[in-house]
Design a protein around this motif. Structure first.
Motif, PDB file in Angstrom:
ATOM      1  N   ARG A 222      12.189  46.973   9.776  1.00  0.00           N
ATOM      2  CA  ARG A 222      13.470  46.568  10.345  1.00  0.00           C
ATOM      3  C   ARG A 222      13.663  47.101  11.759  1.00  0.00           C
ATOM      4  NH1 ARG A 222      18.401  46.323   6.317  1.00  0.00           N
ATOM      5  NH2 ARG A 222      19.042  45.009   8.039  1.00  0.00           N
ATOM      6  N   PHE A 223      12.783  47.969  12.201  1.00  0.00           N
ATOM      7  CA  PHE A 223      12.821  48.406  13.593  1.00  0.00           C
ATOM      8  C   PHE A 223      12.418  47.267  14.542  1.00  0.00           C
ATOM      9  CE2 PHE A 223      12.375  53.323  13.555  1.00  0.00           C
ATOM     10  CZ  PHE A 223      13.461  53.407  12.710  1.00  0.00           C
ATOM     11  N   VAL A 224      11.566  46.345  14.053  1.00  0.00           N
ATOM     12  CA  VAL A 224      10.983  45.337  14.939  1.00  0.00           C
ATOM     13  C   VAL A 224      12.058  44.451  15.583  1.00  0.00           C
ATOM     14  CG1 VAL A 224       9.411  43.387  15.061  1.00  0.00           C
ATOM     15  CG2 VAL A 224       8.812  45.393  13.688  1.00  0.00           C
ATOM     16  N   PRO A 225      12.955  43.798  14.810  1.00  0.00           N
ATOM     17  CA  PRO A 225      13.969  42.976  15.498  1.00  0.00           C
ATOM     18  C   PRO A 225      14.919  43.800  16.350  1.00  0.00           C
ATOM     19  CG  PRO A 225      14.435  43.128  13.142  1.00  0.00           C
ATOM     20  CD  PRO A 225      13.082  43.710  13.354  1.00  0.00           C
ATOM     21  N   ARG A 226      15.197  45.024  15.937  1.00  0.00           N
ATOM     22  CA  ARG A 226      16.076  45.873  16.742  1.00  0.00           C
ATOM     23  C   ARG A 226      15.423  46.206  18.087  1.00  0.00           C
ATOM     24  NH1 ARG A 226      20.537  48.861  15.982  1.00  0.00           N
ATOM     25  NH2 ARG A 226      20.619  48.278  13.783  1.00  0.00           N
ATOM     26  N   PHE A 227      14.128  46.482  18.070  1.00  0.00           N
ATOM     27  CA  PHE A 227      13.435  46.762  19.320  1.00  0.00           C
ATOM     28  C   PHE A 227      13.406  45.526  20.217  1.00  0.00           C
ATOM     29  CE2 PHE A 227      10.732  50.390  17.396  1.00  0.00           C
ATOM     30  CZ  PHE A 227      11.853  51.200  17.424  1.00  0.00           C
TER      31      PHE A 227
ATOM     32  N   THR B 240      10.790  37.438   2.183  1.00  0.00           N
ATOM     33  CA  THR B 240      11.170  38.353   3.257  1.00  0.00           C
ATOM     34  C   THR B 240      10.592  39.733   2.986  1.00  0.00           C
ATOM     35  OG1 THR B 240      13.211  39.003   2.148  1.00  0.00           O
ATOM     36  CG2 THR B 240      13.312  37.066   3.588  1.00  0.00           C
ATOM     37  N   GLY B 241      10.560  40.562   4.011  1.00  0.00           N
ATOM     38  CA  GLY B 241      10.050  41.915   3.849  1.00  0.00           C
ATOM     39  C   GLY B 241      10.815  42.730   2.815  1.00  0.00           C
ATOM     40  N   PRO B 242      12.164  42.713   2.844  1.00  0.00           N
ATOM     41  CA  PRO B 242      12.912  43.455   1.815  1.00  0.00           C
ATOM     42  C   PRO B 242      12.624  42.977   0.396  1.00  0.00           C
ATOM     43  CG  PRO B 242      14.324  42.973   3.680  1.00  0.00           C
ATOM     44  CD  PRO B 242      13.033  42.261   3.935  1.00  0.00           C
ATOM     45  N   GLU B 243      12.456  41.663   0.198  1.00  0.00           N
ATOM     46  CA  GLU B 243      12.152  41.148  -1.141  1.00  0.00           C
ATOM     47  C   GLU B 243      10.805  41.669  -1.622  1.00  0.00           C
ATOM     48  OE1 GLU B 243      14.508  36.850  -0.894  1.00  0.00           O
ATOM     49  OE2 GLU B 243      12.352  36.977  -0.497  1.00  0.00           O
ATOM     50  N   LEU B 244       9.817  41.679  -0.737  1.00  0.00           N
ATOM     51  CA  LEU B 244       8.489  42.154  -1.127  1.00  0.00           C
ATOM     52  C   LEU B 244       8.522  43.652  -1.457  1.00  0.00           C
ATOM     53  CD1 LEU B 244       5.469  41.706  -1.463  1.00  0.00           C
ATOM     54  CD2 LEU B 244       5.198  42.112   0.992  1.00  0.00           C
TER      55      LEU B 244
ATOM     56  N   PRO C 254       5.861  54.102  -5.217  1.00  0.00           N
ATOM     57  CA  PRO C 254       6.882  55.117  -4.927  1.00  0.00           C
ATOM     58  C   PRO C 254       7.888  54.608  -3.899  1.00  0.00           C
ATOM     59  CG  PRO C 254       4.712  56.121  -4.995  1.00  0.00           C
ATOM     60  CD  PRO C 254       4.495  54.647  -5.100  1.00  0.00           C
ATOM     61  N   TYR C 255       9.164  54.768  -4.251  1.00  0.00           N
ATOM     62  CA  TYR C 255      10.187  54.214  -3.362  1.00  0.00           C
ATOM     63  C   TYR C 255      10.233  54.925  -2.013  1.00  0.00           C
ATOM     64  CZ  TYR C 255      13.453  58.090  -4.139  1.00  0.00           C
ATOM     65  OH  TYR C 255      14.055  59.317  -4.170  1.00  0.00           O
ATOM     66  N   ARG C 256       9.747  56.159  -1.973  1.00  0.00           N
ATOM     67  CA  ARG C 256       9.716  56.845  -0.680  1.00  0.00           C
ATOM     68  C   ARG C 256       8.801  56.108   0.291  1.00  0.00           C
ATOM     69  NH1 ARG C 256       9.306  60.814  -4.597  1.00  0.00           N
ATOM     70  NH2 ARG C 256      11.003  62.343  -4.666  1.00  0.00           N
ATOM     71  N   ILE C 257       7.680  55.580  -0.225  1.00  0.00           N
ATOM     72  CA  ILE C 257       6.751  54.828   0.623  1.00  0.00           C
ATOM     73  C   ILE C 257       7.306  53.436   0.926  1.00  0.00           C
ATOM     74  CG2 ILE C 257       4.424  53.851   0.750  1.00  0.00           C
ATOM     75  CD1 ILE C 257       3.481  56.119  -1.041  1.00  0.00           C
ATOM     76  N   GLY C 258       7.811  52.768  -0.116  1.00  0.00           N
ATOM     77  CA  GLY C 258       8.279  51.392   0.051  1.00  0.00           C
ATOM     78  C   GLY C 258       9.438  51.279   1.023  1.00  0.00           C
ATOM     79  N   TYR C 259      10.463  52.087   0.827  1.00  0.00           N
ATOM     80  CA  TYR C 259      11.644  51.946   1.669  1.00  0.00           C
ATOM     81  C   TYR C 259      11.433  52.563   3.056  1.00  0.00           C
ATOM     82  CZ  TYR C 259      14.022  50.061  -2.321  1.00  0.00           C
ATOM     83  OH  TYR C 259      14.376  49.255  -3.360  1.00  0.00           O
TER      84      TYR C 259
ATOM     85  N   ALA D 240       8.548  52.146   4.632  1.00  0.00           N
ATOM     86  CA  ALA D 240       7.898  51.011   5.293  1.00  0.00           C
ATOM     87  C   ALA D 240       8.912  49.929   5.635  1.00  0.00           C
ATOM     88  CB  ALA D 240       6.805  50.445   4.388  1.00  0.00           C
ATOM     89  N   LEU D 241       9.889  49.729   4.744  1.00  0.00           N
ATOM     90  CA  LEU D 241      10.917  48.719   5.022  1.00  0.00           C
ATOM     91  C   LEU D 241      11.752  49.117   6.237  1.00  0.00           C
ATOM     92  CD1 LEU D 241      12.464  46.198   4.287  1.00  0.00           C
ATOM     93  CD2 LEU D 241      13.790  47.554   2.667  1.00  0.00           C
TER      94      LEU D 241
END
Length: 289
Positions: A180-185, A153-157, A168-173, A175-176
Motif C-alpha cells: 500500500r506504500f506504492v500508490p501513496r508514493f 487485489t493485494g489485500p484479498e490475496l 503468519p499474519y505478521r508477515i502477511g500484513y 507485506a500488505l
C-alpha cells in the motif's frame, strides 16, 4: 468504503482506501487461492510442453474465462485480443532466429523450407515453428496468471494466505502495508513535481538534466517515505500489532464449495487438453524442441 456505507456530504475520501471488487462476474467471488490453484498444473506442465496445439488451446480457454468471468476494460480487451497475437508473432520470429540449426531435426516438417536467407545463414520454417512454440508457452503462462492477477487485489490475496494457508499474519500484513506504500508514493511524487513546477525549477534537457531532475525528486520522496514508514510503525505498535500469536479479522476469507468445484473443473479441463494433445500427436512433453 465498504458496501452499504454512506459517506457524509463533503466527507474526505481516502484515495488509498481499498476499492470494492466489481460485481456481476463470478471470478471476483472466488477465493484468491482457488484462482491461483486452478491454473497451476497447466503452468507447471507448460515448462516441459512442446508443440503448438496445447499452449494455443490453453490460451483460448483462458481468454474465454477472462472475458466471461471478469469485468475488463476496453483497453485490456484490445490488448488481449489484438496485442497478444502480435506479441506471439514477434516473439516467435525472435526466438526462431536464435534457434541453433544443429538442434533442428532434418526430417521435421519445414526443415527444408527456407523463409529468409542472408549469405550462408538460413531462417527455416522449422526454426520459426520452434520459436513460435516457445512464444505460445510464454503467452499461455501470461494469460493463465492473469486469471488471478486481474480479478484479485493485494489485500484479498493477503487475507486468503493468512486465513486459509495459515501464513503468519505478521508477515502477511507487513507485506500488505508495503504494497500500500506504492500508490501513496506515486501520489507523493506527483505532489513533489507539482511543487517544483510552481517554484519554477527547471533542470533543462539532456541526460545530465535527467539525472538532476531525478535527484531533485528522489531526496524529498525518500524523506517522505521515511516519515510515512515511521507513522505506520507507530500506528501498528499502538494497536499492539504482533503482540499475540493470532488476531481477529474484520473481513473473512472463506474457502467455499464453489472454490473446490472451480479448481476441480479447471484441473479436469487441463487433463483433458493434455490427453487430447498427447493422444492425437499435436503435443509433446520434454525432449528436443
Amino acid at each position: 468504503m465498504d458496501a452499504g456505507t454512506v459517506s457524509a456530504p463533503g466527507a474526505a475520501v481516502d484515495p488509498f482506501a481499498e476499492r470494492s471488487a466489481p460485481s456481476g462476474r463470478f471470478l471476483y467471488r472466488l477465493n484468491p487461492l482457488a484462482k491461483l490453484a486452478a491454473p497451476l498444473p497447466a503452468m507447471l506442465a507448460l515448462i516441459i510442453t512442446r508443440g503448438l496445439a496445447i499452449p494455443t488451446v490453453l490460451i483460448l480457454l483462458s481468454l474465454v474465462l477472462l472475458l466471461v468471468g471478469a469485468r475488463l476494460r476496453a483497453r485490456a480487451v484490445v490488448l488481449l485480443l489484438v496485442g497478444l497475437p502480435v506479441l506471439v508473432a514477434v516473439l516467435g520470429v525472435t526466438f526462431g532466429v536464435w534457434v541453433d540449426p544443429n538442434r533442428i531435426d532434418p526430417g521435421s516438417p519445414g526443415a527444408s523450407v527456407v523463409l529468409v536467407e542472408v549469405g550462408g545463414w538460413q531462417f527455416t520454417l522449422a526454426a520459426y515453428l520452434i520459436g513460435l512454440a516457445t512464444a505460445l508457452r510464454i503467452a499461455a503462462l501470461l494469460v493463465l496468471s492473469l486469471i488471478a492477477g486481474l480479478t484479485t487485489t493485494g489485500p484479498e490475496l493477503v487475507r486468503a494466505l493468512v486465513q486459509n494457508l495459515r501464513v503468519p499474519y505478521r508477515i502477511g500484513y507487513t507485506a500488505l502495508a508495503a504494497l500500500r506504500f506504492v500508490p501513496r508514493f506515486g501520489h507523493e511524487l506527483e505532489v513533489i513535481r507539482a511543487a517544483q513546477r510552481v517554484r519554477g525549477l527547471d533542470h533543462g534537457r539532456g541526460p545530465v538534466a535527467a539525472v538532476r531532475r531525478t535527484l531533485a525528486v528522489a531526496i524529498p520522496l525518500l524523506a517522505s517515505a521515511i516519515r510515512h514508514a515511521e507513522r505506520v510503525a507507530l500506528a501498528m505498535d499502538a494497536r499492539a500489532f504482533g503482540a499475540n500469536p493470532t488476531r481477529t479479522e474484520r473481513t473473512l476469507s472463506r474457502w467455499r464449495p464453489r472454490d473446490t468445484a472451480f479448481v476441480a473443473l479447471a484441473w479436469c479441463t487441463i487433463a483433458a487438453v493434455y490427453w487430447w494433445g498427447l493422444s492425437t500427436g499435436f503435443g509433446g512433453l520434454g525432449g528436443r524442441p
